[in-house]
Design a protein around this motif. Structure first.
Motif, PDB file in Angstrom:
ATOM      1  N   ASN A 113      38.212  73.748  54.952  1.00  0.00           N
ATOM      2  CA  ASN A 113      39.572  73.836  55.493  1.00  0.00           C
ATOM      3  C   ASN A 113      39.693  73.092  56.823  1.00  0.00           C
ATOM      4  N   SER A 114      38.688  73.188  57.670  1.00  0.00           N
ATOM      5  CA  SER A 114      38.715  72.502  58.962  1.00  0.00           C
ATOM      6  C   SER A 114      38.682  70.990  58.793  1.00  0.00           C
ATOM      7  N   ILE A 115      37.849  70.512  57.888  1.00  0.00           N
ATOM      8  CA  ILE A 115      37.796  69.071  57.624  1.00  0.00           C
ATOM      9  C   ILE A 115      39.163  68.584  57.163  1.00  0.00           C
ATOM     10  N   GLU A 116      39.771  69.327  56.248  1.00  0.00           N
ATOM     11  CA  GLU A 116      41.071  68.937  55.706  1.00  0.00           C
ATOM     12  C   GLU A 116      42.164  68.962  56.779  1.00  0.00           C
ATOM     13  N   ALA A 117      42.157  69.976  57.640  1.00  0.00           N
ATOM     14  CA  ALA A 117      43.226  70.150  58.617  1.00  0.00           C
ATOM     15  C   ALA A 117      43.019  69.345  59.903  1.00  0.00           C
ATOM     16  N   LEU A 118      41.772  69.104  60.287  1.00  0.00           N
ATOM     17  CA  LEU A 118      41.507  68.564  61.615  1.00  0.00           C
ATOM     18  C   LEU A 118      40.950  67.145  61.651  1.00  0.00           C
ATOM     19  N   THR A 119      40.652  66.584  60.473  1.00  0.00           N
ATOM     20  CA  THR A 119      40.092  65.227  60.442  1.00  0.00           C
ATOM     21  C   THR A 119      40.868  64.371  59.445  1.00  0.00           C
ATOM     22  N   ARG A 120      40.506  63.109  59.414  1.00  0.00           N
ATOM     23  CA  ARG A 120      41.123  62.193  58.442  1.00  0.00           C
ATOM     24  C   ARG A 120      40.300  62.090  57.160  1.00  0.00           C
ATOM     25  N   THR A 121      39.253  62.885  57.043  1.00  0.00           N
ATOM     26  CA  THR A 121      38.410  62.908  55.846  1.00  0.00           C
ATOM     27  C   THR A 121      39.056  63.819  54.800  1.00  0.00           C
ATOM     28  N   LYS A 122      39.125  63.353  53.567  1.00  0.00           N
ATOM     29  CA  LYS A 122      39.751  64.122  52.488  1.00  0.00           C
ATOM     30  C   LYS A 122      38.679  64.693  51.558  1.00  0.00           C
ATOM     31  N   PRO A 123      38.502  66.025  51.582  1.00  0.00           N
ATOM     32  CA  PRO A 123      37.516  66.637  50.686  1.00  0.00           C
ATOM     33  C   PRO A 123      38.035  66.734  49.249  1.00  0.00           C
ATOM     34  N   ILE A 124      37.115  66.601  48.321  1.00  0.00           N
ATOM     35  CA  ILE A 124      37.387  66.845  46.904  1.00  0.00           C
ATOM     36  C   ILE A 124      36.597  68.098  46.551  1.00  0.00           C
ATOM     37  N   VAL A 125      37.298  69.150  46.159  1.00  0.00           N
ATOM     38  CA  VAL A 125      36.654  70.452  45.976  1.00  0.00           C
ATOM     39  C   VAL A 125      36.836  70.937  44.549  1.00  0.00           C
ATOM     40  N   GLU A 126      35.735  71.397  43.965  1.00  0.00           N
ATOM     41  CA  GLU A 126      35.745  72.098  42.686  1.00  0.00           C
ATOM     42  C   GLU A 126      35.215  73.493  42.962  1.00  0.00           C
ATOM     43  N   ALA A 127      35.874  74.523  42.428  1.00  0.00           N
ATOM     44  CA  ALA A 127      35.429  75.888  42.697  1.00  0.00           C
ATOM     45  C   ALA A 127      35.666  76.793  41.498  1.00  0.00           C
ATOM     46  N   GLN A 128      34.771  77.762  41.348  1.00  0.00           N
ATOM     47  CA  GLN A 128      34.902  78.831  40.359  1.00  0.00           C
ATOM     48  C   GLN A 128      34.508  80.115  41.067  1.00  0.00           C
ATOM     49  N   GLN A 129      35.491  80.912  41.425  1.00  0.00           N
ATOM     50  CA  GLN A 129      35.264  82.090  42.252  1.00  0.00           C
ATOM     51  C   GLN A 129      34.305  83.089  41.603  1.00  0.00           C
ATOM     52  N   GLU A 130      34.432  83.316  40.325  1.00  0.00           N
ATOM     53  CA  GLU A 130      33.613  84.336  39.653  1.00  0.00           C
ATOM     54  C   GLU A 130      32.125  84.041  39.764  1.00  0.00           C
ATOM     55  N   SER A 131      31.758  82.773  39.628  1.00  0.00           N
ATOM     56  CA  SER A 131      30.338  82.408  39.661  1.00  0.00           C
ATOM     57  C   SER A 131      29.866  82.047  41.065  1.00  0.00           C
TER      58      SER A 131
END
Length: 108
Positions: free
Chosen positions: A45-63
């Protein structure tokens, strides 16, 4: 156990993957899992909000799976945030042991 793999090139983090739950305590009381989640999610979240770097995120909460890579080159600000995350994760591993968190660094 939460397994974390950090991909580095020239001592710079390019991507990371977290998988699994720590298993330190029951789900609603697991301070190790909570600490890992807070560090990882706050870093993204900090990278996305505070820098010009764009993260690509994949997530599965259960696992407990989260994979984060980046669209373009990582800015110095984002690199610092990633290094801070790795420091925190390493300190959790030192405190609680590899039974609950296993941080691996792969150089490419």
């Amino acid at each position: 156990m939460t397994s974390i793999t950090v991909i580095k090139e020239d001592n710079r983090i390019l991507a990371f993957t977290c998988n699994g739950h720590a298993g330190y305590a029951n789900a609603s009381e697991d301070i190790v899992c909570a600490a890992i989640s807070i560090l990882v999610i706050n870093t993204i979240n900090s990278i996305e909000a505070l820098t010009r770097t764009k993260p690509i995120v994949e997530a599965q909460q259960e696992s407990g799976y989260i994979h984060c890579s980046f669209e373009d080159d990582i800015t110095d600000d984002a690199a610092l945030l990633l290094d801070a995350m790795l420091l925190g994760l390493s300190q959790i591993q030192e405190q609680y042991g590899t039974k609950y968190i296993d941080v691996k660094i792969k150089e490419v």
